[in-house]
Structure formats: C-alpha cells, structure tokens
Design a protein around this motif. Structure first.
Motif, PDB file in Angstrom:
ATOM      1  N   VAL A 158       2.765   1.498  -5.651  1.00  0.00           N
ATOM      2  CA  VAL A 158       1.772   2.510  -5.673  1.00  0.00           C
ATOM      3  C   VAL A 158       1.070   2.301  -6.670  1.00  0.00           C
ATOM      4  O   VAL A 158       1.077   1.316  -7.292  1.00  0.00           O
ATOM      5  CB  VAL A 158       2.841   3.927  -6.371  1.00  0.00           C
ATOM      6  CG1 VAL A 158       3.400   3.626  -5.235  1.00  0.00           C
ATOM      7  CG2 VAL A 158       3.208   2.790  -7.962  1.00  0.00           C
ATOM      8  N   PRO A 159      -0.297   3.019  -6.426  1.00  0.00           N
ATOM      9  CA  PRO A 159      -1.595   2.055  -7.731  1.00  0.00           C
ATOM     10  C   PRO A 159      -1.325   2.998  -9.351  1.00  0.00           C
ATOM     11  O   PRO A 159      -0.221   4.294  -9.237  1.00  0.00           O
ATOM     12  CB  PRO A 159      -2.420   2.990  -7.146  1.00  0.00           C
ATOM     13  CG  PRO A 159      -1.753   4.575  -5.963  1.00  0.00           C
ATOM     14  CD  PRO A 159      -0.316   3.562  -5.717  1.00  0.00           C
ATOM     15  N   ASP A 160      -2.036   2.158  -9.714  1.00  0.00           N
ATOM     16  CA  ASP A 160      -1.745   3.030 -11.458  1.00  0.00           C
ATOM     17  C   ASP A 160      -3.009   3.907 -11.814  1.00  0.00           C
ATOM     18  O   ASP A 160      -3.388   5.003 -12.142  1.00  0.00           O
ATOM     19  CB  ASP A 160      -1.807   1.676 -12.124  1.00  0.00           C
ATOM     20  CG  ASP A 160      -0.902   0.840 -12.145  1.00  0.00           C
ATOM     21  OD1 ASP A 160      -0.008   1.077 -12.775  1.00  0.00           O
ATOM     22  OD2 ASP A 160      -0.516  -0.245 -11.454  1.00  0.00           O
ATOM     23  N   MET A 183       0.843  -1.239   0.050  1.00  0.00           N
ATOM     24  CA  MET A 183       0.297  -0.093  -0.200  1.00  0.00           C
ATOM     25  C   MET A 183       0.647   1.384   0.251  1.00  0.00           C
ATOM     26  O   MET A 183       1.934   0.728   0.539  1.00  0.00           O
ATOM     27  CB  MET A 183      -0.656  -0.151   1.515  1.00  0.00           C
ATOM     28  CG  MET A 183      -0.528   0.074   2.878  1.00  0.00           C
ATOM     29  SD  MET A 183      -0.954  -0.076   3.993  1.00  0.00           S
ATOM     30  CE  MET A 183      -1.376  -1.823   3.722  1.00  0.00           C
ATOM     31  N   PRO A 184       0.857   2.458  -0.583  1.00  0.00           N
ATOM     32  CA  PRO A 184       1.388   3.447  -0.313  1.00  0.00           C
ATOM     33  C   PRO A 184       1.416   4.334   0.822  1.00  0.00           C
ATOM     34  O   PRO A 184       0.451   3.820   1.780  1.00  0.00           O
ATOM     35  CB  PRO A 184       0.669   4.392  -1.507  1.00  0.00           C
ATOM     36  CG  PRO A 184      -0.375   3.815  -2.062  1.00  0.00           C
ATOM     37  CD  PRO A 184      -0.724   2.648  -1.487  1.00  0.00           C
ATOM     38  N   VAL A 185       2.701   4.734   1.328  1.00  0.00           N
ATOM     39  CA  VAL A 185       2.524   4.881   2.737  1.00  0.00           C
ATOM     40  C   VAL A 185       2.186   5.836   2.388  1.00  0.00           C
ATOM     41  O   VAL A 185       2.055   6.969   2.210  1.00  0.00           O
ATOM     42  CB  VAL A 185       4.856   5.276   2.839  1.00  0.00           C
ATOM     43  CG1 VAL A 185       5.510   5.811   3.900  1.00  0.00           C
ATOM     44  CG2 VAL A 185       5.316   3.860   1.774  1.00  0.00           C
ATOM     45  N   PRO A 186       2.039   6.582   3.950  1.00  0.00           N
ATOM     46  CA  PRO A 186       1.231   8.029   4.075  1.00  0.00           C
ATOM     47  C   PRO A 186       1.958   8.626   3.717  1.00  0.00           C
ATOM     48  O   PRO A 186       3.233   9.370   4.201  1.00  0.00           O
ATOM     49  CB  PRO A 186       0.707   7.388   5.566  1.00  0.00           C
ATOM     50  CG  PRO A 186      -0.068   6.253   5.909  1.00  0.00           C
ATOM     51  CD  PRO A 186       1.518   5.836   4.834  1.00  0.00           C
ATOM     52  N   VAL A 187       1.717  10.094   3.281  1.00  0.00           N
ATOM     53  CA  VAL A 187       2.610  11.517   2.993  1.00  0.00           C
ATOM     54  C   VAL A 187       2.140  12.640   3.489  1.00  0.00           C
ATOM     55  O   VAL A 187       0.821  12.089   3.661  1.00  0.00           O
ATOM     56  CB  VAL A 187       2.851  11.539   1.491  1.00  0.00           C
ATOM     57  CG1 VAL A 187       1.827  11.306   0.851  1.00  0.00           C
ATOM     58  CG2 VAL A 187       3.652  12.386   1.223  1.00  0.00           C
ATOM     59  N   LEU A 188       2.893  13.911   3.955  1.00  0.00           N
ATOM     60  CA  LEU A 188       2.678  14.829   4.530  1.00  0.00           C
ATOM     61  C   LEU A 188       2.788  15.531   3.237  1.00  0.00           C
ATOM     62  O   LEU A 188       3.554  15.985   2.502  1.00  0.00           O
ATOM     63  CB  LEU A 188       3.545  15.244   5.580  1.00  0.00           C
ATOM     64  CG  LEU A 188       2.803  16.568   5.988  1.00  0.00           C
ATOM     65  CD1 LEU A 188       1.770  16.835   7.008  1.00  0.00           C
ATOM     66  CD2 LEU A 188       4.391  16.897   6.651  1.00  0.00           C
ATOM     67  N   LEU A 189       1.286  16.710   2.232  1.00  0.00           N
ATOM     68  CA  LEU A 189       1.484  17.046   2.181  1.00  0.00           C
ATOM     69  C   LEU A 189       1.006  18.754   1.978  1.00  0.00           C
ATOM     70  O   LEU A 189       0.440  19.103   2.671  1.00  0.00           O
ATOM     71  CB  LEU A 189       0.470  17.043   0.843  1.00  0.00           C
ATOM     72  CG  LEU A 189       0.245  15.340   0.348  1.00  0.00           C
ATOM     73  CD1 LEU A 189      -0.371  15.012  -0.660  1.00  0.00           C
ATOM     74  CD2 LEU A 189       1.932  15.709  -0.634  1.00  0.00           C
ATOM     75  N   HIS A 190       2.500  19.447   1.494  1.00  0.00           N
ATOM     76  CA  HIS A 190       2.552  20.853   2.327  1.00  0.00           C
ATOM     77  C   HIS A 190       2.141  22.558   1.181  1.00  0.00           C
ATOM     78  O   HIS A 190       2.502  21.990  -0.215  1.00  0.00           O
ATOM     79  CB  HIS A 190       3.985  21.372   2.207  1.00  0.00           C
ATOM     80  CG  HIS A 190       4.669  20.689   3.535  1.00  0.00           C
ATOM     81  ND1 HIS A 190       4.101  21.281   4.922  1.00  0.00           N
ATOM     82  CD2 HIS A 190       4.890  19.515   4.364  1.00  0.00           C
ATOM     83  CE1 HIS A 190       4.826  20.676   5.651  1.00  0.00           C
ATOM     84  NE2 HIS A 190       5.347  19.432   5.055  1.00  0.00           N
ATOM     85  N   GLY A 191       1.214  22.989   0.593  1.00  0.00           N
ATOM     86  CA  GLY A 191       1.136  23.962  -0.105  1.00  0.00           C
ATOM     87  C   GLY A 191       1.022  25.249   0.424  1.00  0.00           C
ATOM     88  O   GLY A 191       1.378  25.069   1.998  1.00  0.00           O
ATOM     89  N   ARG A 192       0.875  26.463   0.188  1.00  0.00           N
ATOM     90  CA  ARG A 192       0.671  27.490   0.659  1.00  0.00           C
ATOM     91  C   ARG A 192      -0.016  28.116   1.347  1.00  0.00           C
ATOM     92  O   ARG A 192       0.128  28.624   2.914  1.00  0.00           O
ATOM     93  CB  ARG A 192       1.123  29.057  -0.129  1.00  0.00           C
ATOM     94  CG  ARG A 192       1.684  28.825  -1.257  1.00  0.00           C
ATOM     95  CD  ARG A 192       2.016  30.035  -1.974  1.00  0.00           C
ATOM     96  NE  ARG A 192       0.631  30.629  -2.348  1.00  0.00           N
ATOM     97  CZ  ARG A 192       0.432  31.703  -3.435  1.00  0.00           C
ATOM     98  NH1 ARG A 192       2.052  32.334  -3.498  1.00  0.00           N
ATOM     99  NH2 ARG A 192      -0.914  31.950  -3.731  1.00  0.00           N
ATOM    100  N   SER A 193      -1.702  27.360   1.189  1.00  0.00           N
ATOM    101  CA  SER A 193      -2.035  27.952   2.321  1.00  0.00           C
ATOM    102  C   SER A 193      -3.124  26.578   3.029  1.00  0.00           C
ATOM    103  O   SER A 193      -3.886  26.891   4.427  1.00  0.00           O
ATOM    104  CB  SER A 193      -3.897  28.450   1.211  1.00  0.00           C
ATOM    105  OG  SER A 193      -4.228  27.667   0.861  1.00  0.00           O
ATOM    106  N   PRO A 252      -1.675  -4.666  -4.405  1.00  0.00           N
ATOM    107  CA  PRO A 252      -0.654  -4.953  -5.511  1.00  0.00           C
ATOM    108  C   PRO A 252       0.015  -6.484  -5.518  1.00  0.00           C
ATOM    109  O   PRO A 252      -0.353  -6.947  -4.746  1.00  0.00           O
ATOM    110  CB  PRO A 252       0.270  -4.149  -4.669  1.00  0.00           C
ATOM    111  CG  PRO A 252      -0.350  -4.293  -3.483  1.00  0.00           C
ATOM    112  CD  PRO A 252      -2.132  -4.267  -3.621  1.00  0.00           C
ATOM    113  N   VAL A 253       0.659  -6.413  -6.635  1.00  0.00           N
ATOM    114  CA  VAL A 253       1.637  -7.479  -6.947  1.00  0.00           C
ATOM    115  C   VAL A 253       2.748  -7.766  -6.070  1.00  0.00           C
ATOM    116  O   VAL A 253       4.127  -6.270  -5.842  1.00  0.00           O
ATOM    117  CB  VAL A 253       2.035  -7.838  -8.146  1.00  0.00           C
ATOM    118  CG1 VAL A 253       3.057  -9.517  -8.277  1.00  0.00           C
ATOM    119  CG2 VAL A 253       0.781  -8.178  -8.710  1.00  0.00           C
TER     120      VAL A 253
END
Length: 228
Positions: free
Chosen positions: A110-112, A1-11, A102-103
């Motif tokens: 990562v998903p397609d 499974m995709p690893v949890p991630v922190l996504l940053h933006g300006r607001s 996933p295989v």
C-alpha cells in the motif's frame, strides 16, 4: 501495487475501471463538453477506448488505481477518477528523493502517499454532490485503509471551479508552480498544488461527512410571469 477496490456510497459507487465501461464513459463525456476547457476528457468511442487502455496500463504498472464513477440511483456511469502518483517510502533511503515502487510483494503493498486526479463528471452529474461523496470515499480508503501520510491534488491555476472544489474538501494550497506546463489550450499554464496530511484528515473527514449527509436543496428556476 494496491489491489483494485470497489467503493460504495449513498449516491455514488466507484467501480474498478474496465473495458466494459468504455461505451458508457463515451456517452457521459458527450453530454455537454463546455466545462472541459481545463480537463482532459476523452471524446468519442475510439478516444475513450485509448483512455481506458492507458489507465489500465498505468494500473498494471502500479502507477494508478482508476475508477468508473457510477450514479447509484440509476446505475449510470457518469465519469471517472483515480489514485495516481503512488509513492512508497519503505526500504532504504534513496537520494535524491523520487517516486518509487514498493519493496517486497507488490500485490500486498500500500502506498505511503498518493494523488487523486484525472477526475471528470458528465455535465448532468456536476453540482449534484457526486464529486464530494466520491472524494470522501477515496480519502477514507487512502487514510483509513491504506494509512497514507499525504494525499495530493492539483489543478490548472486558471480553473477556479476545480480549485474551489478541491479547497472545499479541506485541502491546503501548497503553492502555484508558475509556467509549469502547457494547458489543453496550448498556452503555458501554472499548476496549483494542494494536499491533505494524515493529521489533517480527521477534521476534514468530519466536515465532508456532514456535507454528504446534509440533503441538497434543489432550487427551481423562477417561472416567467404570464401577463393577463
């Protein structure tokens, strides 16, 4: 499974959803619930705790990557969103086609293809540009990091506001599944399905980055005239 991630933006900042967000999410959802007629949003601490537990269970099963939506200016939790319907196309072809895991090593997979959904914002965060930038962060991660071929989105066909927001992202309407399921109001509803393909993403990204970088003009309501 995709690893949890922190996504940053300006607001906006998208943090991996966690039990520590429960109280803040419950407070955000309680501000004004009048815009949630078509959107499942938890109400109260107990319902929010179940909401977060279900999202984390889906993450543990490899079916979702949920986030808490955080406003950068004051650090307030203002809603939630997630990647869901993760689909993997590696390995032998299966028929009939169906979503599959996933295989190989699931932690490096990562998903397609994936869907962005379960999105809601507090009343005061709606219309502030937070949703647009959050979607930009997620789409960038999906297409530029994961390398997906398709991102899907859906909405109750009656939800004109949500559909307009999806179309504003550059998503293409694939069609409406008529009498698709029951809505939150118990009535049978249609579901509008949208998608952005990898070849469409570069043009969509340019438009979204321009929207996010352009300052939003806050229009003050007209003051009432005071007679002498």
């Amino acid at each position: 499974m995709p690893v949890p991630v922190l996504l940053h933006g300006r607001s906006v900042r998208l943090e991996p959803l966690d039990v520590r967000h429960i109280e803040s999410l419950a407070a955000a959802a309680a501000e004004d619930r009048s815009s949630y007629a078509f959107t499942p949003v938890p109400h109260g601490i107990e319902a929010t705790a179940r909401y977060v537990a279900d999202a984390l269970a889906a993450q543990e099963a490899g079916r979702a990557v949920p986030f808490a939506t955080v406003r950068v200016s004051d650090g307030a939790v203002v809603g939630s969103t997630r990647f869901c319907e993760l689909d993997y196309w590696q390995g032998p072809v299966i028929w009939p086609p169906a979503p599959r895991g996933p295989v190989g090593d699931p932690w490096s997979a990562v998903p397609d293809a994936a869907e962005i959904g379960a999105t809601w914002l507090s009343a005061r965060a709606q219309g502030t540009g937070i949703n647009t930038e959050a979607k930009l962060l997620m789409l960038r991660h999906a297409f530029d990091v994961w390398g997906v071929r398709r991102i899907s989105m859906r909405a109750d066909a009656r939800n004109a506001r949500s559909r307009a927001a999806i179309e504003g992202l550059g998503a293409v309407l694939e069609g409406v599944h008529r009498a698709h399921t029951r809505g939150l109001d118990g009535l049978v509803r249609g579901t509008a399905f949208y998608s952005i393909l990898d070849e469409e993403w570069p043009a969509a990204r340019v438009r979204l980055e321009l929207r996010v970088s352009t300052p939003r003009i806050q229009i003050e309501p007209a003051r009432p005239l005071i007679s002498a």
